[in-house]
Design a protein around this motif. Structure first.
Motif, mmCIF file in Angstrom:
data_model
loop_
_atom_site.group_PDB
_atom_site.id
_atom_site.type_symbol
_atom_site.label_atom_id
_atom_site.label_comp_id
_atom_site.label_asym_id
_atom_site.label_seq_id
_atom_site.Cartn_x
_atom_site.Cartn_y
_atom_site.Cartn_z
ATOM 1 N N ILE A 278 -44.793 -80.800 104.470
ATOM 2 C CA ILE A 278 -44.623 -80.645 103.016
ATOM 3 C C ILE A 278 -45.943 -80.169 102.425
ATOM 4 O O ILE A 278 -47.004 -80.754 102.667
ATOM 5 C CB ILE A 278 -44.196 -81.967 102.362
ATOM 6 N N ARG A 279 -45.877 -79.086 101.673
ATOM 7 C CA ARG A 279 -47.040 -78.582 100.943
ATOM 8 C C ARG A 279 -46.701 -78.530 99.465
ATOM 9 O O ARG A 279 -45.525 -78.492 99.083
ATOM 10 C CB ARG A 279 -47.427 -77.187 101.430
ATOM 11 N N ALA A 280 -47.720 -78.513 98.625
ATOM 12 C CA ALA A 280 -47.465 -78.503 97.180
ATOM 13 C C ALA A 280 -48.517 -77.688 96.447
ATOM 14 O O ALA A 280 -49.671 -77.596 96.878
ATOM 15 C CB ALA A 280 -47.425 -79.923 96.631
ATOM 16 N N VAL A 281 -48.078 -77.082 95.355
ATOM 17 C CA VAL A 281 -48.951 -76.369 94.426
ATOM 18 C C VAL A 281 -48.684 -76.957 93.045
ATOM 19 O O VAL A 281 -47.528 -77.211 92.687
ATOM 20 C CB VAL A 281 -48.659 -74.853 94.422
ATOM 21 N N PHE A 282 -49.755 -77.169 92.280
ATOM 22 C CA PHE A 282 -49.605 -77.759 90.954
ATOM 23 C C PHE A 282 -50.142 -76.782 89.907
ATOM 24 O O PHE A 282 -51.343 -76.498 89.872
ATOM 25 C CB PHE A 282 -50.358 -79.086 90.873
ATOM 26 N N HIS A 283 -49.237 -76.250 89.095
ATOM 27 C CA HIS A 283 -49.654 -75.351 88.018
ATOM 28 C C HIS A 283 -50.356 -76.135 86.914
ATOM 29 O O HIS A 283 -49.943 -77.245 86.583
ATOM 30 C CB HIS A 283 -48.442 -74.623 87.421
ATOM 31 N N GLU A 284 -51.384 -75.541 86.336
ATOM 32 C CA GLU A 284 -52.096 -76.191 85.241
ATOM 33 C C GLU A 284 -51.374 -76.017 83.915
ATOM 34 O O GLU A 284 -51.554 -76.818 82.995
ATOM 35 C CB GLU A 284 -53.524 -75.645 85.148
ATOM 36 N N CYS A 285 -50.574 -74.961 83.799
ATOM 37 C CA CYS A 285 -49.763 -74.768 82.597
ATOM 38 C C CYS A 285 -48.366 -74.344 83.030
ATOM 39 O O CYS A 285 -48.187 -73.808 84.123
ATOM 40 C CB CYS A 285 -50.377 -73.738 81.648
ATOM 41 N N ASN A 286 -47.390 -74.580 82.165
ATOM 42 C CA ASN A 286 -46.000 -74.307 82.505
ATOM 43 C C ASN A 286 -45.737 -72.802 82.474
ATOM 44 O O ASN A 286 -45.894 -72.146 81.443
ATOM 45 C CB ASN A 286 -45.077 -75.019 81.515
ATOM 46 N N LEU A 287 -45.317 -72.256 83.621
ATOM 47 C CA LEU A 287 -45.071 -70.824 83.755
ATOM 48 C C LEU A 287 -43.593 -70.493 83.882
ATOM 49 O O LEU A 287 -43.238 -69.330 84.026
ATOM 50 C CB LEU A 287 -45.828 -70.280 84.973
ATOM 51 N N GLN A 288 -42.734 -71.515 83.870
ATOM 52 C CA GLN A 288 -41.292 -71.387 83.971
ATOM 53 C C GLN A 288 -40.858 -71.227 85.430
ATOM 54 O O GLN A 288 -41.637 -70.888 86.326
ATOM 55 C CB GLN A 288 -40.753 -70.234 83.121
ATOM 56 N N VAL A 289 -39.568 -71.466 85.643
ATOM 57 C CA VAL A 289 -39.040 -71.649 86.997
ATOM 58 C C VAL A 289 -39.174 -70.415 87.892
ATOM 59 O O VAL A 289 -39.459 -70.533 89.081
ATOM 60 C CB VAL A 289 -37.566 -72.114 86.928
ATOM 61 N N HIS A 290 -39.004 -69.218 87.328
ATOM 62 C CA HIS A 290 -39.070 -68.027 88.179
ATOM 63 C C HIS A 290 -40.486 -67.803 88.713
ATOM 64 O O HIS A 290 -40.660 -67.415 89.878
ATOM 65 C CB HIS A 290 -38.580 -66.798 87.422
ATOM 66 N N ALA A 291 -41.483 -68.042 87.886
ATOM 67 C CA ALA A 291 -42.862 -67.918 88.351
ATOM 68 C C ALA A 291 -43.173 -68.970 89.403
ATOM 69 O O ALA A 291 -43.892 -68.704 90.370
ATOM 70 C CB ALA A 291 -43.825 -68.053 87.176
ATOM 71 N N ALA A 292 -42.611 -70.174 89.230
ATOM 72 C CA ALA A 292 -42.826 -71.237 90.209
ATOM 73 C C ALA A 292 -42.213 -70.861 91.562
ATOM 74 O O ALA A 292 -42.830 -71.044 92.617
ATOM 75 C CB ALA A 292 -42.233 -72.547 89.693
ATOM 76 N N LYS A 293 -40.999 -70.337 91.545
ATOM 77 C CA LYS A 293 -40.373 -69.914 92.800
ATOM 78 C C LYS A 293 -41.124 -68.746 93.431
ATOM 79 O O LYS A 293 -41.278 -68.692 94.660
ATOM 80 C CB LYS A 293 -38.906 -69.550 92.551
ATOM 81 N N ASN A 294 -41.588 -67.828 92.610
ATOM 82 C CA ASN A 294 -42.365 -66.705 93.157
ATOM 83 C C ASN A 294 -43.611 -67.197 93.889
ATOM 84 O O ASN A 294 -43.990 -66.651 94.928
ATOM 85 C CB ASN A 294 -42.774 -65.752 92.027
#
Length: 312
Positions: free
Chosen positions: A66-82
């Motif tokens: 399991i790996r994880a990335v944590f965004h500092e600001c909300n970029l919305q779901v499509h950016a997260a999947k990208n």
């Protein structure tokens, strides 16, 4: 052998998360319970403000896959999947919503098709179980079969799931400017030349209960998001051409909305062009309403666009 699996897993699972601390354990545990172990799970937390990070961190300590990335600001779901797509290493990939789950044999059942049907399958589609109805959420097919692109567009509706070879995705990504609707654009582009097989089994549990469900059955219409969506959609020429060829009535409705959007944005030439594309398949009352809106101005165009999106 274990080292090779860790570096190049058979399957990459992409999970975007935003304030889903209460459902994350269910989703992650369903991955951990797979009877096929050669996978990686990439969780992209899109700046959650609940305790999602604490939940994710607890799983990171449990399993190195399991790996994880944590965004500092909300970029919305499509950016997260990208972001997950950019990081994945598997031969195959799938996405799993952070409030859904896969059945324990999901991955092995689909990959077994390479042995029992054809090793050259490039994409596998299966069904999902809708928790509100207890029935399949995907409709149109009732048996295992090869699934070509025209058949997929003509028959498949509702929610399906599956695995795709990473080579099919390549550098393609979701349009992250869109707040919704970008899913079908990417999957159509992937699917048009894919050797796809449909497995008539529900291998994902699609949780549709609850007011805050990601699927958003009754989410309020946000006009600014819709304006951005149709503005961006007007640029997706390949997707629109496919829709025109295989789903002309849907194409007309989309072009109607693009025409209204362009009118709202003051782009009259583009509005007229989109209206001309939509006109042949629109009911008379819709043609009159859109034409009048284009003539009258942005305020009426916005009002009609709101009504048309809300009624859909």
């Amino acid at each position: 052998m274990e080292g090779k699996s860790m570096n190049s897993p058979r399957v990459s699972i992409i999970m975007a998360c935003y304030n889903r601390a209460h459902t994350l354990p269910r989703a992650i545990d369903s991955v951990l319970c797979q009877d096929m172990q050669d996978w990686e799970l990439i969780i992209v937390d899109d700046a959650s403000y609940d305790n999602s990070r604490e939940v994710i961190d607890s799983y990171l300590r449990k399993d190195a896959r399991i790996r994880a990335v944590f965004h500092e600001c909300n970029l919305q779901v499509h950016a997260a999947k990208n972001k997950g797509f950019d990081l994945m290493r598997g031969e195959w990939f799938t996405t799993l919503d952070s409030d859904d789950e896969m059945v324990p044999s999901a991955l092995s059942t689909m990959l077994r098709l390479l042995e029992t049907v054809d090793p050259d399958i490039a994409a596998i589609t299966c069904n999902c179980l809708d928790t509100r109805t207890g029935n399949f959420s995907g409709h149109g097919l009732d048996q295992d079969q090869w699934l070509d692109f025209p058949t997929m567009l003509a028959k498949c509706t509702g929610e399906h799931w599956g695995l795709t070879r990473r080579s099919l995705l390549g550098d393609l990504r979701f349009n992250s400017k869109m707040r919704g609707g970008a899913e079908s654009i990417l999957w159509w582009r992937i699917s048009k030349n894919a050797k796809r097989y449909y497995l008539h089994q529900a291998l994902r549990i699609y949780h549709t209960e609850g007011a805050d469900r990601l699927c958003g059955h009754k989410r309020p219409v946000k006009m600014e998001d819709r304006l951005i969506y149709f503005r961006e959609l007007a640029l997706e020429i390949e997707y629109l051409e496919l829709m025109k060829q295989y789903r002309p009535f849907d194409y007309a409705r989309v072009q109607r909305s693009i025409a209204l959007t362009m009118a709202v944005l003051g782009r009259k030439t583009e509005a007229r062009r989109a209206y001309c594309e939509a006109k042949p398949h629109l009911p008379t009352i819709h043609r009159i309403a859109v034409a009048y809106a284009l003539f009258t101005g942005p305020l009426l165009a916005r009002a009609i666009l709101y009504i048309s999106v809300k009624m859909r």
